[in-house]
Write a protein that holds these residues in place. Structure first.
Motif, short mmCIF file in Angstrom:
data_model
loop_
_atom_site.label_atom_id
_atom_site.label_comp_id
_atom_site.label_asym_id
_atom_site.label_seq_id
_atom_site.Cartn_x
_atom_site.Cartn_y
_atom_site.Cartn_z
N LYS A 682 0.81 -1.22 0.00
CA LYS A 682 0.00 0.00 0.00
C LYS A 682 0.85 1.27 0.00
N SER A 684 2.82 4.53 -0.58
CA SER A 684 2.53 5.59 -1.57
C SER A 684 3.78 6.03 -2.32
N THR A 685 4.96 5.73 -1.77
CA THR A 685 6.21 6.13 -2.44
C THR A 685 7.13 4.92 -2.55
N GLN A 688 9.31 4.51 0.63
CA GLN A 688 8.61 3.89 1.75
C GLN A 688 8.43 2.39 1.50
N GLN A 689 8.11 2.04 0.26
CA GLN A 689 7.93 0.62 -0.05
C GLN A 689 9.24 -0.14 0.14
#
Length: 918
Positions: A682, A684-685, A688-689
């Motif tokens: 999930k 968003s960037t 972050q993933q």
């Protein structure tokens, strides 16, 4: 001049170079060499030199040593060594027939050399030179007496010799005292005393020398020797009263009296008393008056005689302080009647003094020590009234009276006599002005509030605390009493406010100057007491907040863990019953913080080592289970759930690694990895993933290590852990576009125990954005389909789903290309599906319909590409699927038959070109 190496020179050469060199770094080495060599040198060994040359060399060395004093280049010990060498050299040059001048020179040099050794603490060596000096003086005396022409000349020469003799004898006395030889020292001093008649100017020197000997031996507890020296000092001092004043004589006598007293107060009582009386007669001094009383109290003197002696101090104009010290001394020796009477006389005698308050306070203090509380209270009342009506005490004395009253109140408080404690505190309160702002006044109000609380007088306690808060609001003890009163009143908001203020005071970077907090421990202690007090009075929310702060700021790990356990027992039941809400989220975050503190304190306990304490291991187990249970309750909040699972895992590392713990650790890491993967999907960037996927991979690796250990403890064939780890790791590598993904899968394809579901999941993950590995997905689906077909009883539903995914991957929707779609292979899968449909019940009708439509569309696509034979083949296959439709057949049958007839008719028309088209 360059440095010189003295090691390879002879004795004479070393002296010459030493004098020339000055401040060379090798000077110390040269001096030590000379000092060692002089012991082995005599006149014969220096035969090549004349006496005059030797003497000149010695004198030059002596003078050089003396001049070095200015620059402080060499130490006193090294100067003594140089004098030693020079003196020995001079003494080699003359025999018994030397001149008087030479003898005088040798005497002087020996005297000064001996004194030099004495000053650096080498009394034994010093004595050698003093003996030579004495011998020289005796020789000189004989010479002088032989050549004296008149009696006057003889007397003058004798005085000159005796002056030097006195000096040498005094040095010898010093040396003997340093060596503990009292007999020799006393003999030397008595000889000096005999010489004093002819050299009276030395009286003061000998008087001071004996006094110093007395002081030194007194410090060594040699009272007999000390008394001798002090007696001699006094006797000698009386011989020259012009230069030795009565103050010094009295000082000697006071120490003499003290020496007698310490030597044996019974045997030498009379001597001590005689000495102090003589001292006070010589010069009245407070120390002498006090010492006399001390001596008298050692004896069995009657109170009447004692009182006469005491009154004598007033007649001698003793100061107030001296009189008070004597009064206290009397009290300390259980002479209360004389002491109290003397205090009364003192108060009357010094009534006009501005320091009379000292006497009054001592009187009160003495009365309180002897339990005469009624009389003490009368005196206190008099002082307080006088203080407010013109007879004010000094600020210092007011402070002393406060101390007396507070100490008395504290003793009453300790024995739980709270009314009495209040009475003493009230006396203290009356000393303050009504508008006075004083921190001690705030402290007094707090102490009074404590008494009122114990007496259940809440209203009065509240007033006292309000006064304290007005004067000292940032004091931790003030806030603690504010808290206690709020709890007793049931005012939770006010109690929480006070606890928060306590916490703020603890964390303030720059506390107020009037804050009485001197260490962190005071606030921590109050937080502990606050939590206990709140629990005792049923204020659980307030207690919880106090326990939370206590856990944050206490430094003792065990105290922190105990506070946290109590906090969890209070909070957990309520949190478990709360519906999902923002408040529950806040409570969960609060508990998460507390568990992190527990983890930190347990780490301090174990400090990287295995614990041998069952209690500490049990603590870790307790908090591990709490973290686990909280994780389970967070199913609606996966991020928080992950944090609790990871905490449970970290806490379990302080527990022995048995099977139960390994299973728990494995589960925690699996759950944490699953959450990180889900959050990664999930994200968003990309950043972050990547962070989430890397964290998941780290947990997967840890979990695999634990799983390998766990498998050694038993049979876990039914545990899906290994499959899950494989799938999790594959997903991470796929989403991160790992270049080694194919290498990772090589071992996976060979695993014998994997089920079709696992391969289907791999296929799904291989195509889940941002991953895109259709070849891997195809390979996985084919293996899954193969496993479905190998089963004795095929699960038609699972088979149909797998077939659907495989065909859809081979022939994607809206994308048909002969180059991309291996139709012969696809045809085989359609045939397999049709075969299963024909021989098995339960194949989903929607799936049959999907296969029918898919095959029909392929046929139409072929027709559009003028591949008429293939078109008829695929459309015919679609009609075969149509035959197996149930309720849906009627909806499609007429339409498809019509379309098929039209297709066949079109095919017949094109027969001529058919072979050229395909």
């Amino acid at each position: 001049m360059d440095d010189v190496d003295f090691r390879f020179m002879d004795f004479k050469e070393i002296i010459e170079n030493l004098i020339v060199k000055g401040n060379s770094p090798s000077i110390h080495e040269a001096i030590d060499r000379l000092f060692m060599d002089i012991a082995n040198i005599n006149r014969e060994s220096m035969a090549e030199m004349q006496d005059a040359q030797v003497e000149e060399m010695a004198v030059n060395l002596w003078n050089w040593a003396v001049t070095r004093r200015v620059g402080l280049v060499i130490s006193e010990e090294q100067k003594a060594k140089l004098r030693h060498v020079a003196c020995k050299l001079v003494c080699m040059c003359e025999d018994s027939a030397v001149s008087e001048e030479a003898i005088q020179k040798q005497i002087l040099m020996n005297m000064k050399t001996g004194k030099g050794w004495l000053d650096v603490g080498n009394a034994v060596t010093a004595d050698e030179f003093f003996q030579v000096a004495i011998a020289g003086l005796e020789q000189l005396y004989v010479r002088l007496m032989q050549r004296s022409s008149t009696e006057a000349h003889m007397a003058m020469q004798k005085i000159a010799v005796e002056r030097d003799l006195f000096k040498v004898l005094s040095y010898q006395a010093e040396s003997a005292v340093a060596q503990g030889d009292f007999q020799r020292a006393s003999a030397c001093v008595l000889r000096c005393k005999d010489v004093l008649m002819r050299v009276p100017k030395k009286t003061r020197y000998l008087h001071i020398l004996c006094y110093n000997f007395g002081v030194e031996t007194y410090k060594q507890n040699k009272y007999e020797e000390s008394s001798f020296w002090l007696s001699q000092s006094y006797d000698i001092g009386k011989m020259e009263k012009n230069s030795i004043g009565p103050e010094m004589l009295a000082k000697v006598l006071r120490l003499l009296a003290t020496a007698y007293l310490d030597w044996d107060d019974r045997e030498y009582y009379d001597k001590a008393l005689s000495a102090i009386n003589l001292a006070n007669k010589e010069h009245s001094h407070p120390a002498g008056l006090f010492l006399k009383m001390k001596i008298l109290l050692k004896g069995e003197i009657a109170n009447k005689e004692l009182l006469e002696a005491v009154m004598e101090t007033l007649h001698l104009d003793a100061s107030l302080d001296v009189c008070l010290n004597i009064a206290k001394l009397l009290m300390d020796h259980d002479r209360e009647s004389v002491g109290f009477y003397f205090l009364k006389i003192i108060c009357e005698h010094f009534k006009s003094s501005e320091n009379i308050g000292k006497a009054l306070l001592l009187h009160i203090d003495m009365l309180l020590e002897r339990k005469e509380e009624l009389l003490a209270k009368e005196k206190i009342e008099e002082i307080i009234v006088g203080h407010h009506t013109g007879r004010q005490l000094t600020t210092e004395l007011v402070g002393c009276l406060h101390d007396i009253l507070w100490k008395k109140a504290a003793r009453s408080f300790e024995v739980q006599n709270y009314p009495d404690a209040l009475q003493w505190y009230c006396y203290s309160l009356r000393l303050y002005a009504s508008d006075q702002m004083d921190l001690d006044l705030a402290k007094l109000q707090r102490n009074m509030a404590a008494c009122y609380l114990h007496l259940k007088q809440l209203d009065k306690a509240k007033v006292a605390v309000a006064e304290a808060e007005q004067r000292d609001p940032t004091n931790i003890f003030t806030q603690f009493y504010v808290f206690k009163i709020a709890v007793l009143e049931g005012n939770s908001d006010r109690a929480l406010q006070a606890i928060t203020t306590l916490e703020n005071l603890l964390t303030a970077e720059e506390p107020e100057e009037n804050n009485l907090l001197t260490d962190r421990g005071s606030t921590v202690m109050l937080l502990s007491l606050a939590a206990q007090f709140a629990l005792e009075h049923g204020q659980q929310i307030v207690a919880g907040k106090a326990l939370e702060y206590l856990a944050q700021y206490a430094e003792d790990p065990q105290q922190v863990l105990t506070a946290l356990k109590c906090l969890f027992r209070l909070v957990l039941p309520k949190v478990s019953q709360m519906p999902e809400s923002e408040n529950k989220k806040k409570e969960m975050d609060r508990l998460l913080t507390c568990l992190n503190i527990a983890l930190l304190k347990l780490a301090q306990f174990f400090d990287g080592k295995a614990s041998t304490s069952d209690s500490r291991t049990n603590e870790a187990h307790w908090f591990r289970k709490i973290a686990w249970n909280l994780a389970v309750q967070c199913d609606k909040d996966p991020v928080t759930m992950r944090e609790f699972f990871m905490l449970s895992y970290k806490l379990s590392q302080f527990c022995p690694s048995d099977q139960v713990i390994l299973i728990a650790q494995k589960t925690c890491l699996l759950m944490a990895a699953a959450v990180d993967l889900e959050q990664g999907r999930k994200a968003s960037t990309t950043f972050q993933q990547t962070r989430l996927l890397n964290r998941a991979l780290e947990q997967i690796h840890k979990c695999r290590d634990i799983w390998n250990l766990l498998k050694e403890t038993g049979d876990f064939s039914n545990d899906p852990c290994e499959t899950l780890l494989l799938l999790y790791e594959f997903e991470v590598k796929a989403k991160m576009n790992d270049p080694f993904l194919d290498s990772f899968l090589e071992s996976v394809w060979e695993l014998p125990h994997l089920e079709s579901k696992t391969f289907e999941t791999i296929a799904s993950l291989a195509m889940e954005m941002p991953a895109c590995y259709p070849s891997i997905a195809l390979k996985a689906l084919k293996r899954a389909l193969l496993l479905h077909k190998r089963k004795e009883s095929i699960d038609v539903l699972k088979y149909s789903k797998c077939m659907h995914n495989l065909i859809n991957l081979l022939v994607p929707e809206r994308v048909l290309s002969a180059e991309l779609c291996p139709l012969e292979e696809v045809w085989g899968y359609f045939e397999d599906a049709l075969h299963l449909i024909s021989h098995t019940e339960g194949y989903p009708e929607t799936e049959i319909l999907w296969l029918m439509v898919k095959s029909w569309n392929i046929g139409i696509f072929m027709y559009g590409r003028s591949k008429y034979v293939s078109a008829e083949k695929w459309c015919g296959l679609a009609l075969r699927f149509l035959d197996h439709l149930g309720s849906l057949r009627r909806s499609y049958e007429i339409q498809m038959n019509v379309l098929y007839s039209q297709l066949v008719e079109a095919l017949d028309k094109n027969k001529g070109s058919l072979f050229s088209k395909e």
